[in-house]
Design a protein around this motif. Structure first.
Motif, PDB file in Angstrom:
ATOM      1  N   PRO A 145     -15.464   8.293  26.640  1.00 29.53           N
ATOM      2  CA  PRO A 145     -16.841   8.616  27.041  1.00 29.53           C
ATOM      3  C   PRO A 145     -16.953   9.429  28.324  1.00 29.53           C
ATOM      4  CG  PRO A 145     -16.687   6.342  26.303  1.00 29.53           C
ATOM      5  CD  PRO A 145     -15.278   6.855  26.382  1.00 29.53           C
ATOM      6  N   GLU A 146     -15.910   9.446  29.139  1.00 33.84           N
ATOM      7  CA  GLU A 146     -15.990  10.190  30.402  1.00 33.84           C
ATOM      8  C   GLU A 146     -15.740  11.690  30.221  1.00 33.84           C
ATOM      9  OE1 GLU A 146     -11.441   8.991  31.702  1.00 33.84           O
ATOM     10  OE2 GLU A 146     -13.004   9.004  33.211  1.00 33.84           O
ATOM     11  N   TRP A 147     -15.300  12.084  29.048  1.00 37.61           N
ATOM     12  CA  TRP A 147     -15.067  13.507  28.806  1.00 37.61           C
ATOM     13  C   TRP A 147     -16.380  14.262  28.658  1.00 37.61           C
ATOM     14  CZ3 TRP A 147     -10.686  15.154  25.022  1.00 37.61           C
ATOM     15  CH2 TRP A 147      -9.487  14.498  25.338  1.00 37.61           C
ATOM     16  N   VAL A 148     -16.454  15.460  29.224  1.00 40.02           N
ATOM     17  CA  VAL A 148     -17.532  16.405  28.953  1.00 40.02           C
ATOM     18  C   VAL A 148     -16.894  17.747  28.615  1.00 40.02           C
ATOM     19  CG1 VAL A 148     -19.360  15.298  30.271  1.00 40.02           C
ATOM     20  CG2 VAL A 148     -17.779  16.831  31.434  1.00 40.02           C
ATOM     21  N   CYS A 149     -17.433  18.434  27.600  1.00 40.72           N
ATOM     22  CA  CYS A 149     -16.807  19.654  27.101  1.00 40.72           C
ATOM     23  C   CYS A 149     -17.859  20.704  26.766  1.00 40.72           C
ATOM     24  CB  CYS A 149     -16.000  19.385  25.830  1.00 40.72           C
ATOM     25  SG  CYS A 149     -14.901  17.974  25.882  1.00 40.72           S
ATOM     26  N   LEU A 150     -17.477  21.958  26.913  1.00 38.58           N
ATOM     27  CA  LEU A 150     -18.232  23.077  26.384  1.00 38.58           C
ATOM     28  C   LEU A 150     -17.404  23.696  25.264  1.00 38.58           C
ATOM     29  CD1 LEU A 150     -19.363  24.923  29.656  1.00 38.58           C
ATOM     30  CD2 LEU A 150     -20.593  23.134  28.401  1.00 38.58           C
ATOM     31  N   TYR A 151     -18.049  23.961  24.139  1.00 36.98           N
ATOM     32  CA  TYR A 151     -17.368  24.614  23.020  1.00 36.98           C
ATOM     33  C   TYR A 151     -18.015  25.963  22.773  1.00 36.98           C
ATOM     34  CZ  TYR A 151     -15.888  25.800  18.303  1.00 36.98           C
ATOM     35  OH  TYR A 151     -15.376  26.458  17.217  1.00 36.98           O
ATOM     36  N   GLN A 152     -17.184  27.025  22.731  1.00 38.47           N
ATOM     37  CA  GLN A 152     -17.673  28.372  22.470  1.00 38.47           C
ATOM     38  C   GLN A 152     -16.885  28.937  21.288  1.00 38.47           C
ATOM     39  OE1 GLN A 152     -17.350  31.922  22.563  1.00 38.47           O
ATOM     40  NE2 GLN A 152     -19.559  31.795  22.191  1.00 38.47           N
ATOM     41  N   GLN A 153     -17.582  29.282  20.231  1.00 37.12           N
ATOM     42  CA  GLN A 153     -16.909  29.578  18.968  1.00 37.12           C
ATOM     43  C   GLN A 153     -16.181  30.925  18.954  1.00 37.12           C
ATOM     44  OE1 GLN A 153     -19.907  29.545  15.946  1.00 37.12           O
ATOM     45  NE2 GLN A 153     -20.815  31.500  16.548  1.00 37.12           N
ATOM     46  N   GLU A 154     -16.498  31.840  19.871  1.00 32.09           N
ATOM     47  CA  GLU A 154     -15.844  33.145  19.869  1.00 32.09           C
ATOM     48  C   GLU A 154     -14.492  33.133  20.576  1.00 32.09           C
ATOM     49  OE1 GLU A 154     -17.230  35.953  18.298  1.00 32.09           O
ATOM     50  OE2 GLU A 154     -18.492  34.336  17.525  1.00 32.09           O
ATOM     51  N   SER A 155     -14.160  32.055  21.258  1.00 28.63           N
ATOM     52  CA  SER A 155     -12.891  31.986  21.972  1.00 28.63           C
ATOM     53  C   SER A 155     -11.726  31.991  20.999  1.00 28.63           C
ATOM     54  CB  SER A 155     -12.833  30.716  22.823  1.00 28.63           C
ATOM     55  OG  SER A 155     -13.825  30.725  23.816  1.00 28.63           O
ATOM     56  N   GLY A 156     -10.568  32.329  21.506  1.00 28.00           N
ATOM     57  CA  GLY A 156      -9.388  32.349  20.660  1.00 28.00           C
ATOM     58  C   GLY A 156      -8.183  32.857  21.411  1.00 28.00           C
ATOM     59  N   LEU A 157      -7.323  33.585  20.729  1.00 28.94           N
ATOM     60  CA  LEU A 157      -6.121  34.096  21.367  1.00 28.94           C
ATOM     61  C   LEU A 157      -5.928  35.574  21.048  1.00 28.94           C
ATOM     62  CD1 LEU A 157      -3.533  34.425  19.154  1.00 28.94           C
ATOM     63  CD2 LEU A 157      -3.752  31.930  19.174  1.00 28.94           C
ATOM     64  N   VAL A 158      -5.241  36.232  21.970  1.00 28.83           N
ATOM     65  CA  VAL A 158      -4.812  37.619  21.780  1.00 28.83           C
ATOM     66  C   VAL A 158      -3.301  37.610  21.634  1.00 28.83           C
ATOM     67  CG1 VAL A 158      -4.806  39.949  22.727  1.00 28.83           C
ATOM     68  CG2 VAL A 158      -6.665  38.393  23.289  1.00 28.83           C
ATOM     69  N   ASP A 159      -2.790  38.314  20.643  1.00 26.26           N
ATOM     70  CA  ASP A 159      -1.342  38.468  20.497  1.00 26.26           C
ATOM     71  C   ASP A 159      -0.894  39.504  21.525  1.00 26.26           C
ATOM     72  OD1 ASP A 159       1.251  39.397  19.667  1.00 26.26           O
ATOM     73  OD2 ASP A 159       0.899  38.441  17.734  1.00 26.26           O
ATOM     74  N   ALA A 160      -0.312  39.024  22.626  1.00 28.90           N
ATOM     75  CA  ALA A 160      -0.005  39.905  23.754  1.00 28.90           C
ATOM     76  C   ALA A 160       1.047  40.948  23.410  1.00 28.90           C
ATOM     77  CB  ALA A 160       0.441  39.065  24.952  1.00 28.90           C
ATOM     78  N   ALA A 161       2.136  40.526  22.809  1.00 24.97           N
ATOM     79  CA  ALA A 161       3.191  41.474  22.457  1.00 24.97           C
ATOM     80  C   ALA A 161       2.669  42.523  21.480  1.00 24.97           C
ATOM     81  CB  ALA A 161       4.386  40.741  21.878  1.00 24.97           C
TER      82      ALA A 161
END
Length: 414
Positions: A145-161
């Motif tokens: 119950p002590e957790w608080v979170c923001l969720y943003q659906q556009e986030s993700g990863l970039v393939d750096a190489a």
């Protein structure tokens, strides 16, 4: 490319309109965007190594950020990466969704609220998740119950190489030239041009763009500029989770756990190998580009593991590998995007990514190309100037935690 011309028995330096110094994410993106406009008039000096901060399988990309200036840049970087994807036919960005996680009553909660404020100001939609609502969306987590979170659906990863390779190869398509393993020794004036002296000869150009990371001051010093940088040796660890199916890009988001003054812990789902990626942000020792090592720090591995064991323990497993990299951070951890006009070199443009720029590489490359060709950018980069206190005031106290503000540190509630 103009051929060398004999002058008095000597070869004259080759001339290009634009020269890019630096081989990482921002440099390769700058080369790409410049080549689209200038073609064969663009040269890049490739330092020829993976010792800096722009390699590896994956990096986080997100609209959730510490201030509205970054959120607007993030909007632009999604578009810039999409353009490179369109032209190459290869995917670079994977949208997994992303979480900013903290605990109630901590400085981290204030940090996360600043992220929410920045997204509100930029009209970015996000969702608040707590306890069971987080578990329902992502059952891999073990929230309390002590957790608080923001969720943003556009986030993700970039393939750096992949991103670096695509930018470099497309730049060649548009006519750019790349010189491998050429260290830049100094920059000097030659008439109304700038001479770039390297270990592979001298080159002349109208504009130089420097994106040299931890080597930034070694190049800038020759034109009388020095940025207050702290270079640290950071690391990421890949864990061979036995529960791979739960931690694929299709099943699990990127996330950052933000405790406050302690380093944030970030994690990315499986991509590029079979490992779950975990790192501590800005937690490593101060080094130089020449004194850094490639030896993992077990104490930092354990610190990150303890957080993952609390948040999503099924992601852990034997260590596949730990990779080191370099951060080059300004005292306020913000970018510097400017030129050297104060020392008489307005045609020397530079960008310091402050240890968190890879996600923005696509748009930063576009911005630097605009500054070089047009003398201005379509993006508001006034926040990232050289005149701010963090760059000019030697007594400025460094803080490397994005999202922490001075008033947060003095709050009576903490």
């Amino acid at each position: 490319m103009q051929d060398e011309l004999p002058v008095g028995g000597m070869s004259a330096p080759k001339y290009y309109d634009y020269i890019v110094v630096g081989c990482g994410g921002i440099g390769s993106a700058t080369l790409y965007w410049l080549a689209r406009r200038a073609g064969k008039k663009v040269e890049k000096f490739n330092l020829g190594h993976e010792n800096g901060g722009s390699q590896d399988h994956s990096r986080i990309i997100r609209l959730s950020y510490s201030g509205p200036e970054y959120v607007e840049l993030a909007k632009g970087t999604y578009k810039a990466w999409a353009e490179a994807e369109r032209e190459s036919g290869l995917q670079v960005v994977y949208k997994t969704g992303g979480l900013d996680i903290t605990k109630r009553g901590t400085l981290g909660e204030k940090m996360v609220e600043h992220y929410a404020e920045a997204m509100d100001a930029a009209n970015v939609r996000y969702e608040r998740l707590e306890g069971e609502s987080l578990r329902h969306k992502f059952p891999q987590f073990n929230p309390t119950p002590e957790w608080v979170c923001l969720y943003q659906q556009e986030s993700g990863l970039v393939d750096a190489a992949m991103g670096n390779a695509i930018h470099t190869q497309l730049a060649r398509l548009h006519g750019a030239t790349i010189v491998e393993n050429a260290a830049v020794m100094k920059l000097t004036k030659q008439g109304n041009l700038t001479k770039v002296s390297t270990t592979k000869g001298d080159f002349l150009c109208r504009k130089v763009i420097i994106t040299a990371g931890a080597w930034m001051n070694e190049v800038l010093s020759s034109v009388g500029v020095k940025i207050p940088l702290t270079v640290t040796q950071e690391q990421v660890t890949y864990y061979a989770t036995p529960h791979m199916k739960e931690f694929t890009k299709e099943s699990f988001p990127v996330f950052c756990f933000r405790p406050g003054l302690e380093p944030s812990v970030y994690a990315l789902p499986i991509h590029g190998n079979t490992g779950f990626k975990v790192g501590l942000d800005a937690a490593g020792p101060t080094v130089t580009a020449s004194t850094r090592t490639f030896v993992p720090d077990r104490e930092r591995e354990l610190r990150a593991e303890s957080v993952i064991a609390e948040l999503c323990p099924r992601a852990l497993g034997p260590i596949l590998c730990t990779k080191t990299c370099l951060y080059a951070m300004t005292p306020d951890r913000h970018f510097v995007i400017d030129n050297c006009r104060e020392t008489g070199y307005p045609d020397v443009i530079f960008c310091c990514g402050a240890g968190h720029a890879y996600k923005f590489a696509g748009v930063l490359g576009k911005i630097l190309s605009q500054l070089a060709v047009d003398g201005r950018s379509d993006f508001d980069i006034s926040f990232f100037n050289m005149e701010r206190d963090a760059i000019t005031d030697p007594s400025y106290k460094p803080c490397f935690r994005l999202g922490i503000r001075e008033q947060d540190l003095t709050s009576s509630k903490l």
